[in-house]
Write an enzyme that holds these catalytic residues in place. Structure first.
Site, PDB file in Angstrom:
ATOM      1  N   ASP A  63      -9.090  45.094  36.870  1.00  0.00           N
ATOM      2  CA  ASP A  63      -9.216  45.955  35.711  1.00  0.00           C
ATOM      3  C   ASP A  63      -7.818  46.111  35.107  1.00  0.00           C
ATOM      4  OD1 ASP A  63     -10.457  47.930  33.976  1.00  0.00           O
ATOM      5  OD2 ASP A  63      -9.370  49.413  35.167  1.00  0.00           O
ATOM      6  N   ASP A 103      -6.605  48.945  32.300  1.00  0.00           N
ATOM      7  CA  ASP A 103      -6.152  50.328  32.130  1.00  0.00           C
ATOM      8  C   ASP A 103      -6.357  51.116  33.425  1.00  0.00           C
ATOM      9  OD1 ASP A 103      -5.636  50.373  29.141  1.00  0.00           O
ATOM     10  OD2 ASP A 103      -7.725  49.731  29.167  1.00  0.00           O
ATOM     11  N   ASP A 151     -10.381  50.870  39.297  1.00  0.00           N
ATOM     12  CA  ASP A 151     -10.082  52.292  39.494  1.00  0.00           C
ATOM     13  C   ASP A 151     -11.255  53.203  39.170  1.00  0.00           C
ATOM     14  OD1 ASP A 151      -9.933  51.718  36.746  1.00  0.00           O
ATOM     15  OD2 ASP A 151      -8.604  53.404  36.377  1.00  0.00           O
TER      16      ASP A 151
END
Length: 227
Positions: A12, A14, A174
């Protein structure tokens, strides 16, 4: 052929590869102020990231007085994108230890992929400006494959494997979007504990949680032995 137990690692963007909240906060606030809403803090912005720009802006409106009509939302959305395109990486930076972990994985022969719900053009622009693009064999954004195929669907993981020519994939993220996409694809997911979470880390259902990127390679090796 890689010697590492996973020949393809998807990341991922961001909140996983890069702490982008300061620049995203600036873009969100620029859009909010234009329609008379109060700005939000960087910490609040971290809680709103995930699922793409539209989802982030929707949460921003909900946090600052409620959702607006379609026309006003479209205007604010376009304002946000235009501002972010001009201010993509002023205050964004890779997380501590991240680049060293990427170097270690690349040295092992693993191919690296970006699998993000951020629009592809912004993902590429950000990574270009941070000098990181060349590290990745492919960069997939939430709009790359078309509607309905971003995380938590498995499609981008399948496409990353196809483009990288791999067969053994692990996801690093996240948020629940990352874990759910990994589950759908039947691959393990490592969650970065200092990223942007849409629920408590303990409730995400990750296969492993790391607090520093020094832990990434050892965690992936442990996961490989347990599967």
């Amino acid at each position: 052929m890689t010697d590492f137990p996973f020949d393809t690692i998807g990341f991922d963007l961001d909140g996983t590869l890069v702490d982008t909240a300061p620049d995203l906060c600036g873009a969100v606030n620029h859009a909010l102020v234009q329609v008379g809403r109060a700005p939000v803090t960087p910490e609040v912005t971290r809680q709103m990231i995930g699922g793409g720009t539209r989802a982030m802006l929707t949460r921003a409106f909900e946090r600052t007085g409620g959702m607006v009509g379609d026309g006003e939302f479209t205007t604010a959305y376009d304002t946000l994108l235009a501002y972010y395109e001009q201010n993509t990486s002023q205050h964004s930076a890779p997380y501590p230890g991240l680049l060293a972990a990427l170097d270690q994985l690349a040295a092992s022969g693993s191919k690296l992929a970006v699998v993000t719900n951020k629009m592809e053009r912004f993902a590429r622009k950000l990574l270009d400006e941070l000098g990181m693009s060349a590290r990745f064999a492919c960069i997939l954004g939430g709009d790359t494959l078309g509607p309905g195929r971003a995380k938590p669907a498995r499609d981008m993981i399948d496409e990353a494997l196809r483009q990288c020519g791999g067969t053994r994939f692990a996801m690093v993220g996240d948020a629940s979007f990352d874990v759910r996409a990994a589950r759908a694809a039947g691959v393990p997911c490592v969650v970065y504990a200092l990223g942007y979470h849409d629920m408590p880390v303990a409730e995400l259902g990750a296969d492993a949680v790391i607090e520093h990127f020094d832990e990434l390679v050892p965690s992936l090796e442990v996961l490989a032995r347990s599967r």
